[in-house]
Design a protein around this motif. Structure first.
Motif, mmCIF file in Angstrom:
data_model
loop_
_atom_site.group_PDB
_atom_site.id
_atom_site.type_symbol
_atom_site.label_atom_id
_atom_site.label_comp_id
_atom_site.label_asym_id
_atom_site.label_seq_id
_atom_site.Cartn_x
_atom_site.Cartn_y
_atom_site.Cartn_z
ATOM 1 N N PRO A 13 40.995 35.235 56.019
ATOM 2 C CA PRO A 13 39.729 35.304 55.272
ATOM 3 C C PRO A 13 39.910 34.814 53.838
ATOM 4 N N VAL A 14 38.931 34.060 53.345
ATOM 5 C CA VAL A 14 38.958 33.673 51.937
ATOM 6 C C VAL A 14 38.130 34.672 51.136
ATOM 7 N N VAL A 15 38.502 34.825 49.865
ATOM 8 C CA VAL A 15 37.755 35.702 48.958
ATOM 9 C C VAL A 15 36.821 34.821 48.134
ATOM 10 N N LEU A 16 35.549 35.218 48.077
ATOM 11 C CA LEU A 16 34.493 34.356 47.556
ATOM 12 C C LEU A 16 33.834 34.949 46.318
ATOM 13 N N SER A 17 33.325 34.068 45.466
ATOM 14 C CA SER A 17 32.472 34.503 44.358
ATOM 15 C C SER A 17 31.049 34.688 44.882
ATOM 16 N N VAL A 18 30.154 35.075 44.008
ATOM 17 C CA VAL A 18 28.756 35.299 44.384
ATOM 18 C C VAL A 18 28.144 34.057 45.035
ATOM 19 N N SER A 19 28.514 32.876 44.548
ATOM 20 C CA SER A 19 27.896 31.638 45.033
ATOM 21 C C SER A 19 28.362 31.260 46.430
ATOM 22 N N LYS A 40 41.759 28.996 41.099
ATOM 23 C CA LYS A 40 42.392 29.125 39.774
ATOM 24 C C LYS A 40 41.706 28.218 38.765
ATOM 25 N N THR A 41 41.362 27.005 39.209
ATOM 26 C CA THR A 41 40.742 26.051 38.290
ATOM 27 C C THR A 41 39.405 26.578 37.785
ATOM 28 N N LEU A 42 38.541 27.058 38.710
ATOM 29 C CA LEU A 42 37.225 27.546 38.293
ATOM 30 C C LEU A 42 37.354 28.794 37.422
ATOM 31 N N ILE A 43 38.324 29.668 37.748
ATOM 32 C CA ILE A 43 38.518 30.876 36.937
ATOM 33 C C ILE A 43 38.937 30.470 35.522
ATOM 34 N N ALA A 98 33.656 29.999 37.620
ATOM 35 C CA ALA A 98 33.553 30.791 38.854
ATOM 36 C C ALA A 98 32.411 31.788 38.651
ATOM 37 N N GLN A 99 31.452 31.811 39.573
ATOM 38 C CA GLN A 99 30.317 32.728 39.419
ATOM 39 C C GLN A 99 30.699 34.066 40.022
ATOM 40 N N LEU A 100 30.853 35.071 39.162
ATOM 41 C CA LEU A 100 31.444 36.328 39.603
ATOM 42 C C LEU A 100 30.480 37.481 39.382
ATOM 43 N N SER A 101 30.468 38.397 40.355
ATOM 44 C CA SER A 101 29.602 39.566 40.249
ATOM 45 C C SER A 101 30.247 40.584 39.303
ATOM 46 N N PRO A 102 29.439 41.540 38.782
ATOM 47 C CA PRO A 102 29.993 42.532 37.849
ATOM 48 C C PRO A 102 31.081 43.399 38.491
ATOM 49 N N GLU A 103 31.052 43.506 39.838
ATOM 50 C CA GLU A 103 32.069 44.340 40.502
ATOM 51 C C GLU A 103 33.437 43.660 40.536
ATOM 52 N N THR A 104 33.513 42.400 40.135
ATOM 53 C CA THR A 104 34.783 41.677 40.210
ATOM 54 C C THR A 104 35.761 42.245 39.183
ATOM 55 N N GLU A 105 36.843 42.837 39.690
ATOM 56 C CA GLU A 105 37.835 43.438 38.794
ATOM 57 C C GLU A 105 38.777 42.360 38.258
ATOM 58 N N PRO A 106 39.297 42.557 37.039
ATOM 59 C CA PRO A 106 40.236 41.557 36.491
ATOM 60 C C PRO A 106 41.404 41.245 37.437
ATOM 61 N N TRP A 107 41.903 42.266 38.161
ATOM 62 C CA TRP A 107 43.059 42.018 39.041
ATOM 63 C C TRP A 107 42.704 41.151 40.240
ATOM 64 N N MET A 108 41.416 41.027 40.555
ATOM 65 C CA MET A 108 41.039 40.143 41.665
ATOM 66 C C MET A 108 41.220 38.678 41.275
#
Ligand SMILES: [Zn+2]
Length: 369
Positions: free
Chosen positions: A284-290, A296-299, A304-314
């Motif tokens: 399984p891949v881990v996805l942003s909201v989009s 790594k490049t988008l981050i 990278a479009q990220l939801s508020p629940e996205t923890e820094p360690w993710m």
């Protein structure tokens, strides 16, 4: 009363009724030639701190290996390939506009690569090895391409280049091969000035150009040490051709974003009459909201479009607040959930969904425990 932990809600998978466990895709090969050992191959990125998607794939490799051992009764090993050929820095020739790259290997050397690999992955792999009883090995690309079989398969791919180039690059047929300048280690990324002068089963000779040192020649033989730079699909074809010659039954473990690329590698295998492509398991891949996978490049770009629940360690696993063994326990729990039914494994997970599963199953508490 506390509510029971949520299981993922996943649609019926294409393999419903055919697969009970995702590792069962390997069974036909096991039945055809019962192996003493099964080797699961997975990758290790060394260009910056890994994100959760990488950790999920690597944890899945250990858990799939354990499942293979239990279901097929063979010894297992996980073999991680460390991609030290990744570009460390880039330059553009002012006169011609051609792009040059220098690899992590050529900048940091073997000790620097070993240190990076250990820093990003050592504790995770050691903890997963201990919890699953599955041994692992890490081999750099630099070491792989020095092997006689790798170089034989590279030379074999040159002999087939007129057919393979349209399979591996269907739009333009351009599959460049790069050789670092022997004086400085820079190589021309797209091979505009790299020419094949001669090739047969015993060796190949190329001419190339360095932006500082001009023209040079590179010779590849099965037993010499000229560094061979290959594009992604060509490199994977050669690596997998080597893997299928090993005594252990190979299983390639990759993120599901690789499915399209593997389709081309499989087609390239059809050009060889002697072997089947290896078994593959996509994780399984881990996805942003989009719906885009974590990259790594988008981050790094902040796109990278990220939801508020996205923890820094993710996004950067080194930001995990607890212990490293605790991180491994959390991942073990998370990927066990994903592997509990093929329908939960044959899908992607947004960072929000991962946060919900981690919370619902108290995986952070398990990590601390
Ligand atoms: Zn040079």
């Amino acid at each position: 009363m506390p509510s029971p932990p949520a299981t993922p809600v996943s649609p019926v998978s294409v393999t419903a009724g055919a697969l009970e466990h995702s590792v069962d895709v390997v069974r036909p090969r096991v039945l055809a030639h019962p192996p003493e050992r099964i080797a699961l191959y997975a990758g290790v990125q060394i260009n910056g701190a890994p994100h959760l998607g990488t950790s999920v794939m690597q944890t899945a490799a250990f858990l799939l290996a354990r499942a293979a051992r239990e279901r097929f009764g063979a010894a297992v090993v996980v073999r991680f390939g460390a991609l030290d050929n990744t570009a460390f820095d880039k330059r553009v020739c002012a006169a011609t506009g051609t792009l040059y790259e220098r690899s992590y290997h050529h900048v940091l050397g073997p000790d620097g690569i070993a240190e990076l690999t250990k820093r990003y992955y050592g504790d995770l792999f050691d903890a997963l090895c201990e919890s699953t009883g599955v041994p692992y090995e890490v081999e750099t690309y630099t070491h792989q391409q020095l092997g006689v079989r790798f170089r034989e398969e590279f030379l074999e791919s040159l002999a087939r280049r007129e057919r393979l180039r349209w399979i591996l690059a269907p739009s333009h047929g351009n599959v460049p091969v790069g050789f670092p300048c022997p004086r400085c280690g820079w190589l021309q990324k797209h091979g505009e000035d790299t020419d094949l002068l001669a090739a047969d089963a015993t060796g190949a000779r190329f001419a190339a150009r360095c932006l500082d040192h001009g023209r040079y020649e590179a010779e590849v033989a099965p037993d010499n040490a000229t560094f061979i730079g290959l594009t992604t699909l060509h490199r994977n074809l050669v690596k997998e051709r080597v893997a299928v010659r090993d005594e252990a039954l190979p299983v390639i473990v990759k993120g599901a974003d690789w499915a399209g690329g593997c389709r081309l590698v499989d087609e390239a295998f059809l050009d060889y009459a002697d072997t089947l492509p290896p078994s593959r398991v996509f994780t399984p891949v881990v996805l942003s909201v989009s719906g885009a996978k974590l990259s790594k490049t988008l981050i790094q770009e902040g796109t990278a479009q990220l939801s508020p629940e996205t923890e820094p360690w993710m996004l950067d696993t080194t930001a995990w607040q607890g212990s490293r063994p605790g991180y491994a326990r959390m991942l073990h729990g998370l990927v066990t959930l994903m592997l509990s039914d093929p329908r939960h494994f044959e899908r992607g997970y947004t960072t929000r969904e991962v946060a919900g599963l981690v919370d619902s199953h108290r995986l952070i508490d398990a990590a601390a425990g």
